[in-house]
Write an enzyme that holds these catalytic residues in place. Structure first.
Site, short mmCIF file in Angstrom:
data_model
loop_
_atom_site.label_atom_id
_atom_site.label_comp_id
_atom_site.label_asym_id
_atom_site.label_seq_id
_atom_site.Cartn_x
_atom_site.Cartn_y
_atom_site.Cartn_z
N GLY A 8 10.58 -5.45 -7.77
CA GLY A 8 9.02 -5.22 -7.99
C GLY A 8 9.15 -5.07 -9.53
O GLY A 8 8.44 -5.69 -10.26
N ASN A 52 5.83 3.97 -17.43
CA ASN A 52 7.47 4.38 -17.66
C ASN A 52 7.39 5.52 -18.48
O ASN A 52 9.24 4.97 -18.40
CB ASN A 52 6.79 3.39 -19.20
CG ASN A 52 6.60 1.94 -18.92
OD1 ASN A 52 6.72 1.26 -18.22
ND2 ASN A 52 6.45 1.46 -20.35
N CYS A 77 0.32 -0.83 -0.64
CA CYS A 77 0.26 0.18 0.24
C CYS A 77 0.96 1.37 -0.10
O CYS A 77 1.31 1.84 0.79
CB CYS A 77 -0.70 0.04 1.13
SG CYS A 77 -1.72 -1.09 1.42
N GLU A 88 -1.79 6.48 -3.53
CA GLU A 88 -3.17 7.15 -2.98
C GLU A 88 -3.73 7.83 -3.65
O GLU A 88 -3.06 7.95 -4.75
CB GLU A 88 -2.54 7.91 -1.33
CG GLU A 88 -1.48 7.80 -0.54
CD GLU A 88 -1.14 8.39 0.51
OE1 GLU A 88 -1.01 8.04 1.34
OE2 GLU A 88 -1.59 10.24 0.54
N ARG A 140 -4.79 -22.10 -40.08
CA ARG A 140 -5.42 -21.82 -40.52
C ARG A 140 -4.77 -21.20 -41.87
O ARG A 140 -3.88 -20.91 -41.88
CB ARG A 140 -5.33 -19.51 -39.80
CG ARG A 140 -5.85 -19.13 -40.51
CD ARG A 140 -7.57 -19.14 -40.24
NE ARG A 140 -8.62 -17.33 -40.21
CZ ARG A 140 -9.85 -17.56 -41.56
NH1 ARG A 140 -9.65 -18.87 -41.68
NH2 ARG A 140 -9.89 -16.78 -40.93
N GLU A 174 4.81 -0.17 -10.33
CA GLU A 174 5.70 0.62 -10.51
C GLU A 174 6.41 0.61 -10.83
O GLU A 174 7.85 0.71 -11.00
CB GLU A 174 6.07 -1.42 -10.47
CG GLU A 174 5.25 -2.77 -9.80
CD GLU A 174 5.57 -3.47 -8.72
OE1 GLU A 174 6.45 -2.70 -7.86
OE2 GLU A 174 5.30 -4.60 -8.49
#
Length: 381
Positions: A240, A365, A123, A126, A266, A362
């Site tokens: 992370g 970019n 956490c 916000e 296909r 995280e």
């Protein structure tokens, strides 16, 4: 320079891949429809040692390197990136506890964290502080017994689902030096959750606001030292970012695999569509992107393991490059499936939706580019 995986690393990847294909992939669409991941999955993952991938062996973890861990997330995301990414969040929290919590807190919680009987959420974000995370407002005021928390966290994977929450809160002045890290168990009075967010992707992960209203926790739930929480949070993000990049990588790989199979079956204009040179060029471009991304990611993980001075820069660069490559690849795979790619039955459209958020979380970019440029400017001759 040896780019080959060791025998042990290949075994780690194979174990994670087999578990994902057997226990996650067959259910991924249903879990997405349900909007949740069955809680009984996590102790099964914990039994493999994946609940504390880079938690030290002294604390009961697997003690793997960051490079080893990226292999786990790459393999699991070939079953479902949403599930794999949730495991990454848990592991980021577990590492923070192992690295910074005092012995009393670790003795109380780590065994269940590593076994994944306790699932953790992270956490930081916000409603008013995303990229500018140091501007967070959630307060933790000292009391005779511990701390009283007030504030709201947003976009929390596992909000209302997880068993405990690692939260960055303000215990002091404005800015990063006033931030501390605390541990909050589910069921603590004053802890509540907003409604589930209706998301584009990662739909199997319950996501909600986490709210603190005079939420009281004991002093022993402080993680590490007061005022060091922002540093702890940022240290966790390097790994992370690698994990999220690995989730993009695995999803792109399975999308290419499925696309190769589809194009061989296909037919158009009397022959399989994989015989058209224009489409072969697209396959080649995707493979080049994928292999470049894989090497970049593993180099960044190696630098983090080695404690290289430019590790943070490389983690940021790899996160940007790999997540964008992953999104390009799965989008092209959808295109090569034609109208069938747009149908849920083929699984490609889910990968397109799941991977899009990897460019945002995280650290966006855009922030990865800021980190990269700042490092370049700081280290110029």
């Amino acid at each position: 320079m040896d780019f080959a995986l060791t025998e042990e690393q290949s075994a780690i990847f194979d174990m994670a891949f087999a578990f994902g294909q057997d226990n996650i992939a067959p259910h991924a669409r249903q879990w997405e429809a349900d909007g949740t991941i069955p809680k009984d999955l996590w102790p099964q993952i914990g039994a493999l040692g994946f609940g504390g991938l880079y938690v030290s062996e002294d604390s009961g973890g697997a003690g793997l390197t960051r490079l080893d861990a990226t292999l786990v997330f790459e393999a699991l995301s070939m079953a479902c990136p949403s599930v794999a990414a949730f495991l990454s969040i848990h592991n980021m929290c577990a590492r923070m506890l192992d690295s910074f919590a005092d012995e009393a807190l670790k003795a109380r919680v780590m065994a269940d964290v590593i076994s994944m009987n306790t699932v953790l959420s992270y956490c930081l974000t916000e409603p008013g502080s995303g990229s500018d995370a140091a501007a967070l407002k959630t307060r933790a005021d000292r009391t005779n017994e511990g701390y009283t928390l007030n504030g709201t966290k947003a976009f929390i994977s596992g909000g209302g689902y997880s068993d405990a929450y690692i939260a960055m809160v303000r215990t002091g002045e404005d800015g990063p030096k006033g931030i501390s890290t605390v541990y909050i168990e589910d069921g603590t009075p004053g802890l509540s959750f907003g409604g589930l967010e209706d998301k584009m992707g990662w739909r199997s992960q319950p996501t909600a606001q986490v709210q603190f209203d005079d939420c009281k926790i004991p002093a022993g739930n402080l993680v590490g030292q007061e005022g060091h929480g922002f540093k702890y949070a940022m240290m966790g993000l390097d790994g992370g970012r690698l994990n999220i990049a690995a989730c993009s990588l695995g999803a792109a790989q399975i999308a290419i695999n499925q696309t190769l199979d589809y194009m061989g079956e296909r037919k158009a204009f009397g022959k399989p569509i994989d015989q058209f040179q224009g489409l072969q060029f697209r396959l080649a471009d995707m493979e080049i992107d994928l292999q470049a991304a894989r090497v970049f990611l593993r180099q960044a993980a190696w630098k983090l393991d080695q404690g290289a001075p430019d590790a943070t820069k490389h983690c940021a660069m790899a996160k940007k490059f790999v997540t964008e490559a992953g999104s390009r690849i799965v989008d092209q795979c959808l295109q090569l499936h034609g109208g069938y790619g747009y149908l849920a039955d083929y699984g490609i459209e889910k990968l397109v939706r799941d991977l899009r958020v990897h460019q945002i979380l995280e650290g966006t970019n855009e922030i990865m580019r800021v980190i990269t440029a700042r490092h370049m400017l700081e280290t110029r001759g």
